[in-house]
Design a protein around this motif. Sequence first.
Motif, PDB file in Angstrom:
ATOM      1  N   UNK A  22       0.858  -1.189   0.000  1.00 51.46           N
ATOM      2  CA  UNK A  22       0.000   0.000   0.000  1.00 51.46           C
ATOM      3  C   UNK A  22       0.892   1.236   0.000  1.00 51.46           C
ATOM      4  N   UNK A  23       0.763   2.060  -1.038  1.00 50.19           N
ATOM      5  CA  UNK A  23       1.477   3.347  -1.050  1.00 50.19           C
ATOM      6  C   UNK A  23       0.490   4.376  -0.510  1.00 50.19           C
ATOM      7  N   UNK A  24       0.688   4.749   0.773  1.00 46.74           N
ATOM      8  CA  UNK A  24      -0.243   5.697   1.398  1.00 46.74           C
ATOM      9  C   UNK A  24      -0.220   7.017   0.631  1.00 46.74           C
ATOM     10  N   UNK A  25       0.999   7.560   0.548  1.00 48.58           N
ATOM     11  CA  UNK A  25       1.186   8.838  -0.152  1.00 48.58           C
ATOM     12  C   UNK A  25       2.642   8.877  -0.588  1.00 48.58           C
ATOM     13  N   UNK A  26       2.888   9.224  -1.830  1.00 50.88           N
ATOM     14  CA  UNK A  26       4.275   9.373  -2.283  1.00 50.88           C
ATOM     15  C   UNK A  26       4.309  10.586  -3.208  1.00 50.88           C
ATOM     16  N   UNK A 216      25.158   9.960   1.092  1.00 52.59           N
ATOM     17  CA  UNK A 216      24.984  10.810  -0.081  1.00 52.59           C
ATOM     18  C   UNK A 216      23.816  11.787   0.091  1.00 52.59           C
ATOM     19  N   UNK A 217      23.362  11.907   1.327  1.00 56.86           N
ATOM     20  CA  UNK A 217      22.341  12.918   1.634  1.00 56.86           C
ATOM     21  C   UNK A 217      20.955  12.594   1.116  1.00 56.86           C
ATOM     22  N   UNK A 218      20.698  11.312   0.844  1.00 57.73           N
ATOM     23  CA  UNK A 218      19.358  10.962   0.345  1.00 57.73           C
ATOM     24  C   UNK A 218      18.415  10.721   1.524  1.00 57.73           C
ATOM     25  N   UNK A 219      17.258  11.375   1.538  1.00 56.70           N
ATOM     26  CA  UNK A 219      16.276  11.054   2.568  1.00 56.70           C
ATOM     27  C   UNK A 219      15.768   9.622   2.372  1.00 56.70           C
ATOM     28  N   UNK A 220      15.388   8.963   3.478  1.00 60.98           N
ATOM     29  CA  UNK A 220      14.959   7.564   3.392  1.00 60.98           C
ATOM     30  C   UNK A 220      13.432   7.452   3.428  1.00 60.98           C
ATOM     31  N   UNK A 221      12.911   6.537   2.625  1.00 60.81           N
ATOM     32  CA  UNK A 221      11.496   6.158   2.744  1.00 60.81           C
ATOM     33  C   UNK A 221      11.485   4.668   3.026  1.00 60.81           C
ATOM     34  N   UNK A 222      10.811   4.294   4.090  1.00 58.29           N
ATOM     35  CA  UNK A 222      10.893   2.906   4.548  1.00 58.29           C
ATOM     36  C   UNK A 222       9.667   2.101   4.112  1.00 58.29           C
ATOM     37  N   UNK A 223       9.941   0.923   3.536  1.00 54.97           N
ATOM     38  CA  UNK A 223       8.871  -0.050   3.257  1.00 54.97           C
ATOM     39  C   UNK A 223       8.678  -0.838   4.544  1.00 54.97           C
ATOM     40  N   UNK A 224       7.558  -0.632   5.249  1.00 56.02           N
ATOM     41  CA  UNK A 224       7.342  -1.316   6.533  1.00 56.02           C
ATOM     42  C   UNK A 224       6.417  -2.508   6.322  1.00 56.02           C
ATOM     43  N   UNK A 225       6.884  -3.679   6.757  1.00 52.04           N
ATOM     44  CA  UNK A 225       6.108  -4.899   6.522  1.00 52.04           C
ATOM     45  C   UNK A 225       5.484  -5.412   7.808  1.00 52.04           C
ATOM     46  N   UNK A 227       4.039  -8.729   9.141  1.00 50.90           N
ATOM     47  CA  UNK A 227       3.909 -10.141   8.775  1.00 50.90           C
ATOM     48  C   UNK A 227       2.514 -10.698   9.076  1.00 50.90           C
ATOM     49  N   UNK A 228       1.839 -10.150  10.094  1.00 50.91           N
ATOM     50  CA  UNK A 228       0.517 -10.672  10.461  1.00 50.91           C
ATOM     51  C   UNK A 228      -0.482 -10.496   9.318  1.00 50.91           C
ATOM     52  N   UNK A 229      -0.422  -9.347   8.658  1.00 50.77           N
ATOM     53  CA  UNK A 229      -1.379  -9.089   7.573  1.00 50.77           C
ATOM     54  C   UNK A 229      -0.734  -9.251   6.192  1.00 50.77           C
ATOM     55  N   UNK A 230       0.560  -9.516   6.173  1.00 49.40           N
ATOM     56  CA  UNK A 230       1.363  -9.622   4.938  1.00 49.40           C
ATOM     57  C   UNK A 230       1.217  -8.348   4.093  1.00 49.40           C
ATOM     58  N   UNK A 231       1.089  -7.232   4.806  1.00 53.86           N
ATOM     59  CA  UNK A 231       0.919  -5.945   4.127  1.00 53.86           C
ATOM     60  C   UNK A 231       2.123  -5.045   4.391  1.00 53.86           C
ATOM     61  N   UNK A 232       2.627  -4.431   3.332  1.00 54.58           N
ATOM     62  CA  UNK A 232       3.685  -3.431   3.474  1.00 54.58           C
ATOM     63  C   UNK A 232       3.123  -2.069   3.137  1.00 54.58           C
ATOM     64  N   UNK A 233       3.613  -1.055   3.852  1.00 56.21           N
ATOM     65  CA  UNK A 233       3.169   0.305   3.557  1.00 56.21           C
ATOM     66  C   UNK A 233       4.384   1.195   3.366  1.00 56.21           C
ATOM     67  N   UNK A 234       4.218   2.199   2.536  1.00 62.35           N
ATOM     68  CA  UNK A 234       5.291   3.168   2.306  1.00 62.35           C
ATOM     69  C   UNK A 234       4.676   4.540   2.069  1.00 62.35           C
ATOM     70  N   UNK A 235       5.373   5.557   2.556  1.00 58.64           N
ATOM     71  CA  UNK A 235       4.913   6.925   2.331  1.00 58.64           C
ATOM     72  C   UNK A 235       6.109   7.858   2.307  1.00 58.64           C
ATOM     73  N   UNK A 236       6.016   8.926   1.520  1.00 63.17           N
ATOM     74  CA  UNK A 236       7.127   9.892   1.443  1.00 63.17           C
ATOM     75  C   UNK A 236       6.626  11.171   0.773  1.00 63.17           C
ATOM     76  N   UNK A 237       7.095  12.298   1.285  1.00 57.99           N
ATOM     77  CA  UNK A 237       6.764  13.562   0.607  1.00 57.99           C
ATOM     78  C   UNK A 237       7.978  14.461   0.570  1.00 57.99           C
ATOM     79  N   UNK A 238       8.290  15.023  -0.599  1.00 55.30           N
ATOM     80  CA  UNK A 238       9.393  15.998  -0.677  1.00 55.30           C
ATOM     81  C   UNK A 238       8.918  17.228  -1.425  1.00 55.30           C
TER      82      UNK A 238
END
Length: 238
Positions: A22-26, A216-225, A227-238
Amino acid sequence: MTEALLDLEGVERRRGDGFRLVIDRFRLAPGGRVAIVGPSGSGKSTFLDLIAMTLRPDSAERMTICPGDAAEAVDVARLWREKRRSQVRDIRARHFGYVLQTGGLAPFLSLRENAMLSRRLLGRDDPGPVPELFRRLGIENLGRRKPRRVSIGERQRAAVIRALAHEPAIVLADEPTASLDQTNALDVMTLLTRTVGSQGAALILVTHDRALAEGFGLPLAECRHDPATRTSTIGFES
Ligand SMILES: Nc1ncnc2c1ncn2[C@@H]1O[C@H](COP(=O)(O)OP(=O)(O)OP(=O)(O)O)[C@@H](O)[C@H]1O
């Protein structure tokens, strides 16, 4: 507020046996940078494939791209819904450049012919920035060689040139330094970030190496998993 280069909200994709991303917001600004991090199997490649438009989302509330030369944002979610695949393909070829983990160069073409591929796909036979990129990346004497006759580090440099040859708005790099030793990894990252920056392109890097990305100064966006729901979420705004 400037129009985002990429703007995604509520984008979902299922894969295999119950995995869901699930990409909440990118939201990525023109020329923006981000490193996608997360454990193995958390969906980083799936995320990149959705961004690269090689994978169709199952659903998308919002998915737009607005490269500098576009009059207004293109509604990619709608193009997918309406199955306008050739338009999706055209956007992909024009606006995205890719650097893959092992270069992904065609073995039967010289480094120069490989570099020209992304331009030729767009019907451009003029070399554009290619000779200058070969000079800047320090492999100007290797253009006629086939990939098997150069080192792995030189191959990755050629892959960087191919990703930038058609002056895309977005460069996607999937573990581009994973097959390199530390010295070469630092060199390729330096050249990648500098040349992407000098062309004003945005950079989305997938990596296991947080320290390298942060160095290299890159901001991080984490894919969080979860395991209980086998769902990963990610979000990032620049
Ligand atoms: N082509 C595919 N068909 C079916 N399932 C897939 C496919 N590719 C990936 N998956 C599944 O999707 C989930 C996410 O995989 P993905 O490759 O996106 O993770 P990743 O974070 O990039 O992993 P890694 O760091 O190991 O490359 C996993 O459960 C994987 O098994």
